[in-house]
Design an enzyme around this catalytic site. Structure first.
Site, PDB file in Angstrom:
ATOM      1  N   GLY A 134      38.209 -58.821 -25.849  1.00 34.26           N
ATOM      2  CA  GLY A 134      39.577 -58.315 -25.825  1.00 34.26           C
ATOM      3  C   GLY A 134      39.639 -57.059 -24.976  1.00 34.26           C
TER       4      GLY A 134
ATOM      5  N   VAL B 145      36.290 -66.027 -28.416  1.00 38.66           N
ATOM      6  CA  VAL B 145      35.377 -65.603 -29.490  1.00 38.66           C
ATOM      7  C   VAL B 145      35.332 -66.590 -30.644  1.00 38.66           C
ATOM      8  CG1 VAL B 145      35.606 -63.154 -28.921  1.00 38.66           C
ATOM      9  CG2 VAL B 145      37.137 -64.162 -30.636  1.00 38.66           C
TER      10      VAL B 145
ATOM     11  N   ASN C  64      36.062 -56.529 -30.341  1.00 42.44           N
ATOM     12  CA  ASN C  64      37.419 -55.991 -30.468  1.00 42.44           C
ATOM     13  C   ASN C  64      38.506 -57.057 -30.543  1.00 42.44           C
ATOM     14  OD1 ASN C  64      39.698 -53.967 -29.915  1.00 42.44           O
ATOM     15  ND2 ASN C  64      39.804 -55.285 -28.119  1.00 42.44           N
TER      16      ASN C  64
ATOM     17  N   TYR D 298      46.140 -60.568 -41.876  1.00 43.96           N
ATOM     18  CA  TYR D 298      45.557 -59.474 -41.102  1.00 43.96           C
ATOM     19  C   TYR D 298      44.765 -58.525 -42.000  1.00 43.96           C
ATOM     20  CZ  TYR D 298      45.224 -55.950 -37.409  1.00 43.96           C
ATOM     21  OH  TYR D 298      44.757 -55.065 -36.463  1.00 43.96           O
TER      22      TYR D 298
ATOM     23  N   ILE E 102      48.433 -46.832 -33.538  1.00 50.05           N
ATOM     24  CA  ILE E 102      48.072 -46.419 -32.183  1.00 50.05           C
ATOM     25  C   ILE E 102      49.119 -46.927 -31.193  1.00 50.05           C
ATOM     26  CG2 ILE E 102      46.265 -46.445 -30.425  1.00 50.05           C
ATOM     27  CD1 ILE E 102      45.421 -45.122 -33.071  1.00 50.05           C
TER      28      ILE E 102
END
Length: 249
Positions: free
Chosen positions: A16, A64, A90, A155, A188
């Site tokens: 990523g 992945v 990531n 998540y 973020i």
């Protein structure tokens, strides 16, 4: 003084790694002299996104979720640069929604990327990292890995799994001289964070929970990754490093 000069000419694989936080980590590594193979599932815009980094950052397509694809990624990195020293797992995915309305397909997609993907990256990296004198694995969790949030069952669950997986693997790989740590970013201003910030109603609920009263920057997470990857973080192992500006829940 934090010394990261030991990173010069080390080789890193960042999944990523062509956008969002992954790109910020790639950029920070390159700034320290690391040679980076930045991987992503999709090819659109990937090579262009790395163009400003010169020949120290190259793109390699990888999924992945597929162990053979990850195995090929590590092999390509080692063949190109002579080995692998650092792996940053990531790549991640979010499919929000309340459990009562969450499809098994969406649940499985998040699990397959966020948990199985990290597993494949870690497992396939061991044969390369044990040959390095600087073996580092960094996984990516989230503030939501330890803080339940409505509508984020898949998540939250997968990121909690990543944190425990990291601690277990740290125990197992320590005898090989490989450290394994986890970065846990808060809110973020990259990727999903940018979208959240644009939703004033939702962001207004979360902003007061941050003691620094702002979203974090991608560069601040990347700096933490540099620390864990460098000799400065050599005695840190099995740790979940929160980079969240003092987030309370």
């Amino acid at each position: 003084m934090v010394n990261t000069k030991d990173l010069k000419d080390k080789v890193a694989v960042v999944t990523g790694g062509t956008r969002g936080l992954g790109l910020k980590i790639t950029e920070a590594f390159v700034a320290e002299g690391v040679r980076v193979v930045a991987a992503a599932r999709g090819t659109e815009g990937a090579a262009e996104g790395l163009g400003h980094l010169g020949d120290r950052a190259v793109f390699e397509q990888a999924d992945v979720r597929d162990p053979e694809s990850v195995k090929s990624l590590l092999s390509v990195a080692a063949d190109r640069f002579g080995g692998v020293d650092i792996v940053v797992a990531n790549a991640g995915l979010s499919r929000p929604g309340p459990v009562a309305g969450l499809s098994f397909e969406n649940w499985s997609q998040v699990l397959d990327t966020n948990v199985n993907g990290v597993f494949h990256c870690v497992k396939e990296s061991v044969p390369y990292l044990e040959k390095s004198e600087h073996g580092r694995i960094i996984t990516l969790s989230s503030a939501l890995g330890s803080r339940p949030t409505r509508g984020a069952a898949s998540y939250c669950s997968t990121k909690a799994a990543v944190e425990m997986f990291t601690r277990v693997v740290a125990l197992e790989l320590a005898p090989l001289g490989i450290t394994v740590n986890c970065l846990s970013p808060g809110f973020i201003d990259e990727g999903m964070g940018k979208l959240l910030k644009k939703n004033e109603a939702v962001w207004g609920q979360y902003a007061p929970k941050i003691s620094l009263c702002r979203m974090g920057l991608g560069e601040e997470v990347a700096d933490a990754a540099v620390f864990l990857a460098s000799a400065a973080g050599s005695y840190v192992n099995g740790h979940v490093l929160e980079v969240n500006g003092g987030l309370s829940w």
